[in-house]
Motif scaffolding. Sequence first.
Motif, PDB file in Angstrom:
ATOM      1  N   THR A   1      27.915   5.267 -64.667  1.00  0.00           N
ATOM      2  CA  THR A   1      28.022   5.839 -66.006  1.00  0.00           C
ATOM      3  C   THR A   1      27.766   4.736 -67.026  1.00  0.00           C
ATOM      4  OG1 THR A   1      30.400   5.411 -66.271  1.00  0.00           O
ATOM      5  CG2 THR A   1      29.763   7.486 -65.187  1.00  0.00           C
ATOM      6  N   MET A   2      27.261   5.132 -68.178  1.00  0.00           N
ATOM      7  CA  MET A   2      26.938   4.143 -69.190  1.00  0.00           C
ATOM      8  C   MET A   2      28.191   3.404 -69.658  1.00  0.00           C
ATOM      9  SD  MET A   2      24.372   2.771 -70.683  1.00  0.00           S
ATOM     10  CE  MET A   2      23.010   3.948 -70.527  1.00  0.00           C
ATOM     11  N   ALA A   3      29.298   4.124 -69.823  1.00  0.00           N
ATOM     12  CA  ALA A   3      30.535   3.476 -70.258  1.00  0.00           C
ATOM     13  C   ALA A   3      30.962   2.407 -69.266  1.00  0.00           C
ATOM     14  CB  ALA A   3      31.637   4.523 -70.424  1.00  0.00           C
ATOM     15  N   PHE A   4      30.807   2.695 -67.982  1.00  0.00           N
ATOM     16  CA  PHE A   4      31.186   1.749 -66.930  1.00  0.00           C
ATOM     17  C   PHE A   4      30.279   0.528 -66.965  1.00  0.00           C
ATOM     18  CE2 PHE A   4      31.564   0.081 -62.663  1.00  0.00           C
ATOM     19  CZ  PHE A   4      32.884   0.311 -62.317  1.00  0.00           C
ATOM     20  N   LEU A   5      28.974   0.761 -67.088  1.00  0.00           N
ATOM     21  CA  LEU A   5      28.021  -0.345 -67.104  1.00  0.00           C
ATOM     22  C   LEU A   5      28.211  -1.236 -68.323  1.00  0.00           C
ATOM     23  CD1 LEU A   5      24.788   1.527 -65.957  1.00  0.00           C
ATOM     24  CD2 LEU A   5      26.106  -0.139 -64.631  1.00  0.00           C
ATOM     25  N   VAL A   6      28.585  -0.654 -69.445  1.00  0.00           N
ATOM     26  CA  VAL A   6      28.822  -1.452 -70.646  1.00  0.00           C
ATOM     27  C   VAL A   6      30.002  -2.395 -70.434  1.00  0.00           C
ATOM     28  CG1 VAL A   6      29.604  -1.320 -73.055  1.00  0.00           C
ATOM     29  CG2 VAL A   6      27.751   0.151 -72.265  1.00  0.00           C
ATOM     30  N   VAL A   7      31.051  -1.909 -69.755  1.00  0.00           N
ATOM     31  CA  VAL A   7      32.184  -2.787 -69.458  1.00  0.00           C
ATOM     32  C   VAL A   7      31.767  -3.868 -68.469  1.00  0.00           C
ATOM     33  CG1 VAL A   7      34.529  -2.916 -68.548  1.00  0.00           C
ATOM     34  CG2 VAL A   7      33.842  -0.948 -69.911  1.00  0.00           C
ATOM     35  N   LEU A   8      30.985  -3.496 -67.461  1.00  0.00           N
ATOM     36  CA  LEU A   8      30.503  -4.502 -66.510  1.00  0.00           C
ATOM     37  C   LEU A   8      29.741  -5.606 -67.238  1.00  0.00           C
ATOM     38  CD1 LEU A   8      29.114  -2.457 -63.449  1.00  0.00           C
ATOM     39  CD2 LEU A   8      31.274  -3.702 -63.614  1.00  0.00           C
ATOM     40  N   ASP A   9      29.008  -5.226 -68.261  1.00  0.00           N
ATOM     41  CA  ASP A   9      28.195  -6.195 -68.982  1.00  0.00           C
ATOM     42  C   ASP A   9      29.042  -7.183 -69.775  1.00  0.00           C
ATOM     43  OD1 ASP A   9      25.368  -6.815 -69.362  1.00  0.00           O
ATOM     44  OD2 ASP A   9      25.758  -6.459 -71.484  1.00  0.00           O
ATOM     45  N   SER A  10      30.303  -6.847 -70.022  1.00  0.00           N
ATOM     46  CA  SER A  10      31.190  -7.753 -70.749  1.00  0.00           C
ATOM     47  C   SER A  10      31.845  -8.775 -69.835  1.00  0.00           C
ATOM     48  CB  SER A  10      32.279  -6.946 -71.471  1.00  0.00           C
ATOM     49  OG  SER A  10      33.199  -6.397 -70.538  1.00  0.00           O
ATOM     50  N   MET A  11      31.666  -8.634 -68.524  1.00  0.00           N
ATOM     51  CA  MET A  11      32.314  -9.527 -67.565  1.00  0.00           C
ATOM     52  C   MET A  11      31.506 -10.803 -67.368  1.00  0.00           C
ATOM     53  SD  MET A  11      33.327  -6.764 -64.604  1.00  0.00           S
ATOM     54  CE  MET A  11      34.305  -5.303 -64.990  1.00  0.00           C
ATOM     55  N   THR A  12      32.158 -11.812 -66.808  1.00  0.00           N
ATOM     56  CA  THR A  12      31.427 -13.006 -66.407  1.00  0.00           C
ATOM     57  C   THR A  12      30.571 -12.637 -65.189  1.00  0.00           C
ATOM     58  OG1 THR A  12      33.082 -13.780 -64.812  1.00  0.00           O
ATOM     59  CG2 THR A  12      33.380 -14.427 -67.127  1.00  0.00           C
ATOM     60  N   PRO A  13      29.493 -13.373 -64.933  1.00  0.00           N
ATOM     61  CA  PRO A  13      28.662 -13.059 -63.758  1.00  0.00           C
ATOM     62  C   PRO A  13      29.461 -13.017 -62.461  1.00  0.00           C
ATOM     63  CG  PRO A  13      27.487 -14.565 -65.203  1.00  0.00           C
ATOM     64  CD  PRO A  13      28.870 -14.438 -65.766  1.00  0.00           C
ATOM     65  N   ALA A  14      30.353 -13.974 -62.255  1.00  0.00           N
ATOM     66  CA  ALA A  14      31.128 -14.004 -61.012  1.00  0.00           C
ATOM     67  C   ALA A  14      32.068 -12.812 -60.911  1.00  0.00           C
ATOM     68  CB  ALA A  14      31.914 -15.309 -60.913  1.00  0.00           C
TER      69      ALA A  14
END
Length: 312
Positions: free
Chosen positions: A129-142
């Motif tokens: 879901t877009m909402a989920f991916l947006v949160v993933l994008d806020s994380m550090t790569p690791a």
Amino acid sequence: MTTPSEPGDGRFEPGLSAIMSERRQLINLSYRLLGSLADAEDVVQETYARWYAMSRQQREAIESPGAWLTTVASRVCLDLLGSARARRESYVGEWVPEPLPDRAEWISGRPGGTPADPADRVTLDESVTMAFLVVLDSMTPAERVAFVLHDVFRYPFAEVAEIVGRTPVACRQLASSARRRIRASQAPATPAARRADIVRAFKQAWEAKDIDALIGLLDPDATGIADSGGLVSAVLRPIEGAEQIAHYAVDIVFRVPDLVILERTVNGEPGLVVQQDGVTVVVMALDVAGDRIKHLWAVRNPDKLRPWTMGP
């Protein structure tokens, strides 16, 4: 299907069909790690190039080709995520993950395996879901790699550690931190049918240029984000507030009266596609919280709309 190796050595080299059967898994994983189908396809191509760059003897020595391919793809993604922040600084306007059409392959995941933490397991359809991916994008790569590999694709932390280059304990901590981010961002679940009704009502109000109806469907603190990459016209900053979003949406319809708005599934959830002269010019994902729309992500960047214009 396997291809026999040299006579008398007693080993078999995986054939082309066996190796290529991993492609869907690698695309699924890479898309969730990068938020871009184009980048995911590049990663898979690079992964296969590295496989076939090895000698036959080197390939035969690998006990699990699928695990090897996953490890390489994940490490390539990790490297790309490390440089993504620098690339985003030169990106014109807001960056939104690339939206995916409604295709069953995007929610297929790693077959088999027993979830280590059933209470924390994220279902595969939720993970695109877009909402989920947006949160993933806020994380550090690791964090992102550890979380996606473990919580979404069910890899044990021992395997995640080999991929990320950290200890299993450290990877467990990374996934736990990522999980807290996800939980903090999640609103109470709205039934799927209700989400579809709200998106449909938004479409109808938008077509009718009914500002009051649009405001009623939007959360007072709703946020609208457009991603054009500077390639087409779009507002470059987030639009805050229901009234501002409603007025902006209606203004678009007044300025471009020949737009056609269609209901479509976007990243596994009810969304909208806007076409002009039969060409997709906007794909919109909407995040519904309760009975109101909390977030709108409108992708205008034509590079990100290619999967929507190439047909099924």
